[in-house]
Design a protein around this motif. Structure first.
Motif, PDB file in Angstrom:
ATOM      1  N   LYS A  93     -60.619   9.302  -3.885  1.00 48.74           N
ATOM      2  CA  LYS A  93     -59.343   9.472  -4.577  1.00 48.74           C
ATOM      3  C   LYS A  93     -59.537   9.802  -6.049  1.00 48.74           C
ATOM      4  O   LYS A  93     -60.368   9.203  -6.737  1.00 48.74           O
ATOM      5  CB  LYS A  93     -58.510   8.204  -4.443  1.00 48.74           C
ATOM      6  CG  LYS A  93     -58.077   7.906  -3.009  1.00 48.74           C
ATOM      7  CD  LYS A  93     -57.288   6.611  -2.945  1.00 48.74           C
ATOM      8  CE  LYS A  93     -56.894   6.272  -1.510  1.00 48.74           C
ATOM      9  NZ  LYS A  93     -56.180   4.981  -1.424  1.00 48.74           N
ATOM     10  N   ALA A  94     -58.738  10.762  -6.517  1.00 49.98           N
ATOM     11  CA  ALA A  94     -58.701  11.138  -7.930  1.00 49.98           C
ATOM     12  C   ALA A  94     -57.246  11.340  -8.311  1.00 49.98           C
ATOM     13  O   ALA A  94     -56.401  11.612  -7.454  1.00 49.98           O
ATOM     14  CB  ALA A  94     -59.506  12.415  -8.162  1.00 49.98           C
ATOM     15  N   ASP A 127     -53.353  22.661 -19.346  1.00 46.45           N
ATOM     16  CA  ASP A 127     -52.765  21.323 -19.394  1.00 46.45           C
ATOM     17  C   ASP A 127     -52.849  20.568 -18.070  1.00 46.45           C
ATOM     18  O   ASP A 127     -52.055  19.652 -17.810  1.00 46.45           O
ATOM     19  CB  ASP A 127     -51.310  21.370 -19.881  1.00 46.45           C
ATOM     20  CG  ASP A 127     -51.207  20.957 -21.357  1.00 46.45           C
ATOM     21  OD1 ASP A 127     -52.192  20.409 -21.881  1.00 46.45           O
ATOM     22  OD2 ASP A 127     -50.154  21.176 -21.954  1.00 46.45           O
ATOM     23  N   VAL A 128     -53.785  20.947 -17.225  1.00 45.57           N
ATOM     24  CA  VAL A 128     -54.060  20.193 -15.992  1.00 45.57           C
ATOM     25  C   VAL A 128     -55.274  19.307 -16.246  1.00 45.57           C
ATOM     26  O   VAL A 128     -56.289  19.761 -16.775  1.00 45.57           O
ATOM     27  CB  VAL A 128     -54.318  21.141 -14.805  1.00 45.57           C
ATOM     28  CG1 VAL A 128     -54.715  20.345 -13.560  1.00 45.57           C
ATOM     29  CG2 VAL A 128     -53.073  21.962 -14.510  1.00 45.57           C
ATOM     30  N   TRP A 129     -55.147  18.045 -15.841  1.00 43.75           N
ATOM     31  CA  TRP A 129     -56.204  17.055 -16.067  1.00 43.75           C
ATOM     32  C   TRP A 129     -56.522  16.344 -14.751  1.00 43.75           C
ATOM     33  O   TRP A 129     -55.674  16.262 -13.864  1.00 43.75           O
ATOM     34  CB  TRP A 129     -55.748  16.012 -17.094  1.00 43.75           C
ATOM     35  CG  TRP A 129     -55.285  16.578 -18.401  1.00 43.75           C
ATOM     36  CD1 TRP A 129     -54.137  17.278 -18.636  1.00 43.75           C
ATOM     37  CD2 TRP A 129     -55.955  16.496 -19.657  1.00 43.75           C
ATOM     38  NE1 TRP A 129     -54.044  17.633 -19.956  1.00 43.75           N
ATOM     39  CE2 TRP A 129     -55.146  17.165 -20.611  1.00 43.75           C
ATOM     40  CE3 TRP A 129     -57.161  15.915 -20.078  1.00 43.75           C
ATOM     41  CZ2 TRP A 129     -55.502  17.263 -21.952  1.00 43.75           C
ATOM     42  CZ3 TRP A 129     -57.514  16.019 -21.411  1.00 43.75           C
ATOM     43  CH2 TRP A 129     -56.690  16.692 -22.326  1.00 43.75           C
ATOM     44  N   ILE A 130     -57.739  15.799 -14.678  1.00 42.65           N
ATOM     45  CA  ILE A 130     -58.118  15.049 -13.480  1.00 42.65           C
ATOM     46  C   ILE A 130     -58.904  13.811 -13.891  1.00 42.65           C
ATOM     47  O   ILE A 130     -59.727  13.849 -14.811  1.00 42.65           O
ATOM     48  CB  ILE A 130     -58.939  15.918 -12.499  1.00 42.65           C
ATOM     49  CG1 ILE A 130     -59.153  15.174 -11.174  1.00 42.65           C
ATOM     50  CG2 ILE A 130     -60.275  16.356 -13.115  1.00 42.65           C
ATOM     51  CD1 ILE A 130     -59.654  16.067 -10.056  1.00 42.65           C
ATOM     52  N   LEU A 131     -58.605  12.696 -13.222  1.00 40.15           N
ATOM     53  CA  LEU A 131     -59.354  11.457 -13.427  1.00 40.15           C
ATOM     54  C   LEU A 131     -60.396  11.344 -12.319  1.00 40.15           C
ATOM     55  O   LEU A 131     -60.045  11.347 -11.136  1.00 40.15           O
ATOM     56  CB  LEU A 131     -58.415  10.240 -13.381  1.00 40.15           C
ATOM     57  CG  LEU A 131     -59.084   8.891 -13.713  1.00 40.15           C
ATOM     58  CD1 LEU A 131     -59.509   8.847 -15.179  1.00 40.15           C
ATOM     59  CD2 LEU A 131     -58.142   7.729 -13.392  1.00 40.15           C
ATOM     60  N   PRO A 132     -61.689  11.295 -12.671  1.00 33.65           N
ATOM     61  CA  PRO A 132     -62.732  11.265 -11.641  1.00 33.65           C
ATOM     62  C   PRO A 132     -62.570  10.079 -10.689  1.00 33.65           C
ATOM     63  O   PRO A 132     -62.054   9.021 -11.085  1.00 33.65           O
ATOM     64  CB  PRO A 132     -64.023  11.124 -12.457  1.00 33.65           C
ATOM     65  CG  PRO A 132     -63.681  11.641 -13.809  1.00 33.65           C
ATOM     66  CD  PRO A 132     -62.248  11.289 -14.032  1.00 33.65           C
ATOM     67  N   PRO A 133     -62.993  10.237  -9.442  1.00 33.62           N
ATOM     68  CA  PRO A 133     -62.961   9.125  -8.487  1.00 33.62           C
ATOM     69  C   PRO A 133     -63.652   7.869  -9.003  1.00 33.62           C
ATOM     70  O   PRO A 133     -63.238   6.759  -8.684  1.00 33.62           O
ATOM     71  CB  PRO A 133     -63.679   9.701  -7.259  1.00 33.62           C
ATOM     72  CG  PRO A 133     -63.377  11.164  -7.319  1.00 33.62           C
ATOM     73  CD  PRO A 133     -63.417  11.503  -8.787  1.00 33.62           C
ATOM     74  N   SER A 134     -64.717   8.040  -9.811  1.00 36.82           N
ATOM     75  CA  SER A 134     -65.435   6.869 -10.320  1.00 36.82           C
ATOM     76  C   SER A 134     -64.564   6.015 -11.236  1.00 36.82           C
ATOM     77  O   SER A 134     -64.843   4.826 -11.434  1.00 36.82           O
ATOM     78  CB  SER A 134     -66.697   7.306 -11.077  1.00 36.82           C
ATOM     79  OG  SER A 134     -66.358   8.091 -12.209  1.00 36.82           O
ATOM     80  N   ALA A 170     -50.414  13.303  -9.089  1.00 39.58           N
ATOM     81  CA  ALA A 170     -50.676  13.085  -7.664  1.00 39.58           C
ATOM     82  C   ALA A 170     -52.034  12.433  -7.461  1.00 39.58           C
ATOM     83  O   ALA A 170     -52.956  12.588  -8.268  1.00 39.58           O
ATOM     84  CB  ALA A 170     -50.636  14.421  -6.919  1.00 39.58           C
ATOM     85  N   ILE A 171     -52.111  11.697  -6.371  1.00 39.03           N
ATOM     86  CA  ILE A 171     -53.403  11.174  -5.916  1.00 39.03           C
ATOM     87  C   ILE A 171     -53.945  12.179  -4.903  1.00 39.03           C
ATOM     88  O   ILE A 171     -53.268  12.528  -3.934  1.00 39.03           O
ATOM     89  CB  ILE A 171     -53.251   9.798  -5.241  1.00 39.03           C
ATOM     90  CG1 ILE A 171     -52.655   8.782  -6.227  1.00 39.03           C
ATOM     91  CG2 ILE A 171     -54.612   9.307  -4.734  1.00 39.03           C
ATOM     92  CD1 ILE A 171     -52.269   7.462  -5.580  1.00 39.03           C
ATOM     93  N   ILE A 172     -55.149  12.671  -5.145  1.00 36.49           N
ATOM     94  CA  ILE A 172     -55.747  13.633  -4.227  1.00 36.49           C
ATOM     95  C   ILE A 172     -57.054  13.077  -3.669  1.00 36.49           C
ATOM     96  O   ILE A 172     -57.666  12.181  -4.264  1.00 36.49           O
ATOM     97  CB  ILE A 172     -56.025  14.987  -4.918  1.00 36.49           C
ATOM     98  CG1 ILE A 172     -57.033  14.820  -6.067  1.00 36.49           C
ATOM     99  CG2 ILE A 172     -54.728  15.609  -5.427  1.00 36.49           C
ATOM    100  CD1 ILE A 172     -57.515  16.123  -6.652  1.00 36.49           C
ATOM    101  N   ASP A 173     -57.450  13.593  -2.539  1.00 37.97           N
ATOM    102  CA  ASP A 173     -58.738  13.260  -1.940  1.00 37.97           C
ATOM    103  C   ASP A 173     -59.664  14.438  -2.222  1.00 37.97           C
ATOM    104  O   ASP A 173     -59.433  15.550  -1.742  1.00 37.97           O
ATOM    105  CB  ASP A 173     -58.576  13.038  -0.430  1.00 37.97           C
ATOM    106  CG  ASP A 173     -59.880  12.632   0.253  1.00 37.97           C
ATOM    107  OD1 ASP A 173     -60.948  12.705  -0.385  1.00 37.97           O
ATOM    108  OD2 ASP A 173     -59.830  12.251   1.440  1.00 37.97           O
ATOM    109  N   GLU A 201     -69.823  11.332 -10.823  1.00 36.46           N
ATOM    110  CA  GLU A 201     -68.491  10.828 -11.145  1.00 36.46           C
ATOM    111  C   GLU A 201     -67.545  11.009  -9.956  1.00 36.46           C
ATOM    112  O   GLU A 201     -66.487  10.393  -9.907  1.00 36.46           O
ATOM    113  CB  GLU A 201     -67.908  11.569 -12.353  1.00 36.46           C
ATOM    114  CG  GLU A 201     -68.632  11.297 -13.658  1.00 36.46           C
ATOM    115  CD  GLU A 201     -68.013  12.052 -14.813  1.00 36.46           C
ATOM    116  OE1 GLU A 201     -67.490  11.394 -15.732  1.00 36.46           O
ATOM    117  OE2 GLU A 201     -68.039  13.301 -14.805  1.00 36.46           O
ATOM    118  N   MET A 202     -67.937  11.875  -9.021  1.00 39.83           N
ATOM    119  CA  MET A 202     -67.088  12.150  -7.865  1.00 39.83           C
ATOM    120  C   MET A 202     -67.526  11.370  -6.626  1.00 39.83           C
ATOM    121  O   MET A 202     -66.697  10.976  -5.799  1.00 39.83           O
ATOM    122  CB  MET A 202     -67.097  13.655  -7.572  1.00 39.83           C
ATOM    123  CG  MET A 202     -66.455  14.497  -8.670  1.00 39.83           C
ATOM    124  SD  MET A 202     -66.415  16.267  -8.303  1.00 39.83           S
ATOM    125  CE  MET A 202     -68.035  16.796  -8.868  1.00 39.83           C
TER     126      MET A 202
END
Length: 311
Positions: A93-94, A127-134, A170-173, A201-202
Motif C-alpha cells: 500500500k502507498a 503536483d502528484v505525490w506518493i508516500l512509499p509503502p515503507s 487514494a490508497i494504491i497497491d 522503500e517499496m
C-alpha cells in the motif's frame, strides 16, 4: 593402542573435525555482519544503522545497504524493480495524492507543501505525490482511515485561512500499478512512481535480498565471483567508486585479457599482482594505484573469511 598411536589418532581426528568445520556453510547473518563491517557507509546509512533498535531492524537496514550497492549488478542481470514488486505476495500500500491549490487569502502558501515533504511523500510530477509503502501504514483500509491520516499528518496544523484542493487522495497497491514510458532521455521529464523511490522503500529489503539470492545474487554469490562493485563498496573515495561503476565493463574486459580468462573469481582478484591491476585501471579510474591496492586487500580479506573456520 599404545601412546604414540593414540596421539597420531587424536591428531587425525582433530584435522578431520577441522575440515568438517571449514566445509560448513556460513550463515546469512555472518555474511551480512561482515559486509557491514567492511562497507563504507554514507552519513544517512550510518545514522539508520545506529538507530536500529532491534535485531530485525538491523537486518533490514543491512539488506537495504547491500541492495543499494547492487543496483548495477541487478541491471546487468535484467532484474527490474517492477519484477520484484509484482512478485511480492502481499499488498504494497502507498498513498497517492494530487495537490491542485494552496494559498492563504490572495497570497501563495507553501505550508502544505512543507507538510507533504515532512510526511515523506515523494514528488512525481504535476503536483502528484506518493508516500512509499515503507512509510504508509499498511493497516489503512477504509476511507475514514485515509481521511484521518491526511488530517493528522497534513492539514491539522494549517492556519484556517489556508485554502487548498486535493483533487484526489487514494490508497494504491504498488503491485497493480503500471507506468509506461518510451524514449525519455531526461529522467526528470519522465518520472514515474517507480523511479522516484528506491526499491527498498517499496518492498521490504529482506524480501528483495532473498529474491536476489534465489537468482545467485546473494552476498556470498557476488563475493565469490569477485564482483568489482562489491569489492569497491569498501572504498571511501566515491569518485573512484563512480569511475568503477561507469567503466566496469572496460575494466573487466582488460582483466579477461590480462588473465587470459573469460570469467572472474574472487581468487583471480586476490592473486593478481598490484602493479598489474594498477596498469589495468590506468586511464579508467582516478588514483589507480590506491584503488588497485584496496581492491586486492578486500579480495584477500573475503577470501580468508570464506575459507576460515566457522565457529
Amino acid at each position: 593402542m599404545n601412546e604414540v598411536g593414540e596421539r597420531a589418532m587424536s591428531k587425525f581426528l582433530d584435522r578431520f573435525t577441522e575440515s568438517l568445520w571449514k566445509k560448513q556453510k556460513l550463515s546469512e547473518e555472518e555474511m551480512l555482519h561482515t559486509f557491514l563491517e567492511r562497507v563504507s557507509l554514507t552519513n544517512e546509512e550510518a545514522t539508520a544503522a545506529r538507530n536500529a533498535t532491534d535485531e530485525e531492524r538491523r537486518r533490514e537496514e543491512g539488506f537495504r545497504i547491500y541492495i543499494r550497492r547492487m543496483k548495477t549488478v541487478m541491471k546487468d542481470a535484467l532484474i527490474t524493480d517492477e519484477d520484484i514488486i509484482k512478485s511480492y505476495p502481499e499488498p504494497l500500500k502507498a498513498i497517492l495524492l494530487m495537490r491542485f491549490l494552496e494559498k492563504q487569502g490572495e497570497k501563495r502558501s507553501v505550508r502544505l507543501a512543507e507538510k507533504i515533504n515532512e510526511a515523506g511523500l515523494k514528488f512525481v510530477q504535476n503536483d502528484v505525490w506518493i508516500l512509499p509503502p515503507s512509510k504508509t501504514p499498511q493497516d489503512l483500509v477504509t476511507d475514514q482511515d485515509l481521511k484521518q491520516w491526511v488530517y493528522e499528518n497534513l492539514t491539522k496544523t494549517l492556519y484556517k485561512k489556508v485554502q487548498f484542493v486535493f483533487p484526489f487522495i487514494a490508497i494504491i497497491d504498488m503491485r497493480k500499478v503500471i507506468a509506461p514510458r518510451r524514449g525519455i532521455l531526461r529522467k526528470y521529464t519522465g518520472n514515474t512512481v517507480f523511479n522516484v523511490m528506491e526499491l527498498d522503500e517499496m518492498v521490504p529489503p529482506s524480501y528483495v535480498y532473498y529474491y536476489l539470492k534465489e537468482r545467485s545474487l546473494g552476498i556470498e554469490d557476488v563475493v565469490r565471483r569477485g564482483d568489482l562493485l562489491f569489492l569497491a563498496s569498501a572504498l571511501n573515495d566515491q569518485l573512484a567508486v563512480a569511475d568503477i561503476k561507469e567503466k566496469r565493463r572496460q575494466i573487466v574486459q582488460r582483466l579477461f585479457e590480462s588473465l587470459n580468462k573469460g570469467s572472474l573469481s574472487l581468487e583471480d582478484i586476490s592473486n593478481i599482482a598490484e602493479g598489474a591491476l594498477t596498469k589495468i585501471l590506468e586511464g579508467l579510474v582516478q588514483h589507480p594505484d590506491g584503488v588497485a591496492q584496496r581492491l586486492i586487500i578486500e579480495s584477500k580479506y573475503w577470501e580468508r573469511f570464506l575459507n576460515s573456520q566457522v565457529s
